[in-house]
Write an enzyme that holds these catalytic residues in place. Structure first.
Site, mmCIF file in Angstrom:
data_model
loop_
_atom_site.group_PDB
_atom_site.id
_atom_site.type_symbol
_atom_site.label_atom_id
_atom_site.label_comp_id
_atom_site.label_asym_id
_atom_site.label_seq_id
_atom_site.Cartn_x
_atom_site.Cartn_y
_atom_site.Cartn_z
ATOM 1 N N HIS A 14 0.865 -1.192 0.000
ATOM 2 C CA HIS A 14 0.000 0.000 0.000
ATOM 3 C C HIS A 14 0.892 1.229 0.000
ATOM 4 C CE1 HIS A 14 -3.813 2.077 1.805
ATOM 5 N NE2 HIS A 14 -3.109 2.910 1.061
ATOM 6 N N HIS A 16 1.411 4.859 -2.459
ATOM 7 C CA HIS A 16 1.047 5.703 -3.608
ATOM 8 C C HIS A 16 2.317 6.358 -4.119
ATOM 9 C CE1 HIS A 16 -3.293 5.477 -2.530
ATOM 10 N NE2 HIS A 16 -2.786 5.316 -1.316
ATOM 11 N N GLU A 197 -11.327 3.361 5.765
ATOM 12 C CA GLU A 197 -10.288 4.249 6.316
ATOM 13 C C GLU A 197 -11.046 5.332 7.096
ATOM 14 O OE1 GLU A 197 -8.149 6.540 3.351
ATOM 15 O OE2 GLU A 197 -6.569 7.147 4.765
ATOM 16 N N ASP A 275 1.868 4.013 2.840
ATOM 17 C CA ASP A 275 0.863 4.886 2.209
ATOM 18 C C ASP A 275 1.531 6.043 1.445
ATOM 19 O OD1 ASP A 275 -1.781 5.383 1.554
ATOM 20 O OD2 ASP A 275 -2.361 6.207 3.499
HETATM 21 N N1 ADE Z 1 -4.355 8.754 -1.824
HETATM 22 C C1 ADE Z 1 -3.141 8.788 -1.267
HETATM 23 N N2 ADE Z 1 -3.202 8.391 0.007
HETATM 24 C C2 ADE Z 1 -4.489 8.065 0.267
HETATM 25 C C3 ADE Z 1 -5.190 7.587 1.397
HETATM 26 N N3 ADE Z 1 -4.590 7.344 2.560
HETATM 27 N N4 ADE Z 1 -6.518 7.396 1.289
HETATM 28 C C4 ADE Z 1 -7.143 7.660 0.153
HETATM 29 N N5 ADE Z 1 -6.538 8.102 -0.937
HETATM 30 C C5 ADE Z 1 -5.214 8.313 -0.891
HETATM 31 ZN ZN ZN Z 2 -3.676 4.744 0.421
#
Ligand code: ADE
Ligand code: ZN
Length: 326
Positions: A14, A16, A197, A275
């Site tokens: 996970h 990005h 989340e 993340d």
């Molecule tokens: N894009 C980047 N980080 C994110 C996250 N924690 N939740 C949703 N979209 C994201």
């Molecule tokens: Zn994310």
């Protein structure tokens, strides 16, 4: 414990790529690309990393990625992350990219993909880190926009293992994207989805039942629904948890309130991930260290988390085995 964590072979599931933009690189690219950027120093930019919720972070995340424009920029961004991950004994990584955050500002899909994939190849040959790419749709945009993005990805089907869903969760349930995900599955993409989340446990159920998600990103709010916990444990649905992100985005007030240990004890297949590391002050090892300390995790817990990260990956059985034990 920090040494033990550093030595553990890990996979990251996970992450990005847009969220790996370090302030130093952001400032360099802003200057090179002659972009009016609101920060002149690393410290000024870091001072803005004071978030009240997911949206307050996303606003900065989308604004900052504006400095990344050329194929070479995407290459440099990706390679910098891979170097950091490899230095932390991450042996495999499954990376999200958000094409709409680039195509919407006039950058061709192909430019983004070529920059990222050339770095992934270099990461494999020079750093020994294996990787896969997951295209993530922005859920605050329309289902039509997601479908157009999927069409843009089809010529590159062999370079993208799966699709996901990220961005502002509340008000944008998985059900909004049923048709897009059905079409993606028809083309053989694996499916993951951010859910639970900030959004309610029902979004996790929707992701499983309507999008046929094989893995849930975050998923921490499953802990509010006993039946859902039982289902996720029975079906061993992986949850890619991001502890520092959750605390910095105020999903939990402090790390000692984080449910990761309770999730492990409930038999859930949880993994630890970073993340958007610079924004939340930590790559994967710092995430492991933060939960270890706050929740008093044992070495066995840490081993389980690391083993889970391979188990939950999209690697073949053989590859999982060989990377785990390297
Ligand atoms: N894009 C980047 N980080 C994110 C996250 N924690 N939740 C949703 N979209 C994201
Ligand atoms: Zn994310």
């Amino acid at each position: 414990m920090d040494d033990f964590i550093a030595r553990l072979p890990k996979a990251e599931l996970h992450l990005h790529i847009e969220g790996t933009l370090e302030p130093e690189l952001a400032l360099r690219l802003a200057e090179k690309n002659q972009i009016d950027f609101p920060y002149q120093t690393v410290e000024q930019m870091q001072a803005a990393f004071d978030f009240t919720d997911l949206q307050s972070f996303l606003d900065l995340y989308y604004a900052s990625i504006g400095v990344v424009r050329t194929e070479e920029d995407f290459h440099d961004l990706t390679l910098a992350y891979l170097k950091k991950a490899a230095s932390q004994n991450v042996r495999h990584t499954e990376i999200f990219f958000d094409p709409q955050s680039h195509t919407d500002r006039g950058i061709p899909f192909e430019t983004v993909l070529k920059g990222i994939t050339s770095a992934l190849k270099q990461g494999q040959t020079e750093l020994g880190i294996s990787s896969q790419l997951i295209l993530s749709f922005l859920r605050h945009l329309s289902a039509e926009s997601a479908m157009e993005t999927l069409q843009q990805a089809l010529p590159f089907r062999d370079q993208i293992i799966g699709v996901g869903l990220d961005s502002s969760e509340l008000g944008h349930p998985p059900s909004k994207f049923v048709n897009v995900f059905a079409e993606a599955r028809r083309h053989g993409f694996r499916v993951v989805c951010h859910a639970g989340e900030e959004g309610p446990p029902e979004y996790i159920t929707e992701a499983l039942d309507l999008l046929h998600a094989e893995r849930i990103d975050h998923g921490v709010r499953c802990m509010e629904d006993a039946d859902l916990i039982t289902r996720l444990a029975n079906e061993q649905i992986p949850l890619t948890v991001c502890p520092l992100s959750n605390v910095r985005l105020c999903v939990f007030k402090t790390m000692s309130e984080h449910p990761l240990k309770r999730m492990l004890d409930a038999g859930l297949l949880v993994t630890v991930n970073s993340d958007d590391p610079p924004y939340f002050s930590g790559y994967v090892n710092e995430n492991f260290a933060a939960v270890q300390k706050a929740l008093n995790l044992s070495q066995d817990d840490l081993k389980t988390l690391a083993q889970n990260s391979f188990e939950a990956s999209f690697l073949s059985k053989d590859k999982k085995q060989s990377l785990k034990s390297l």
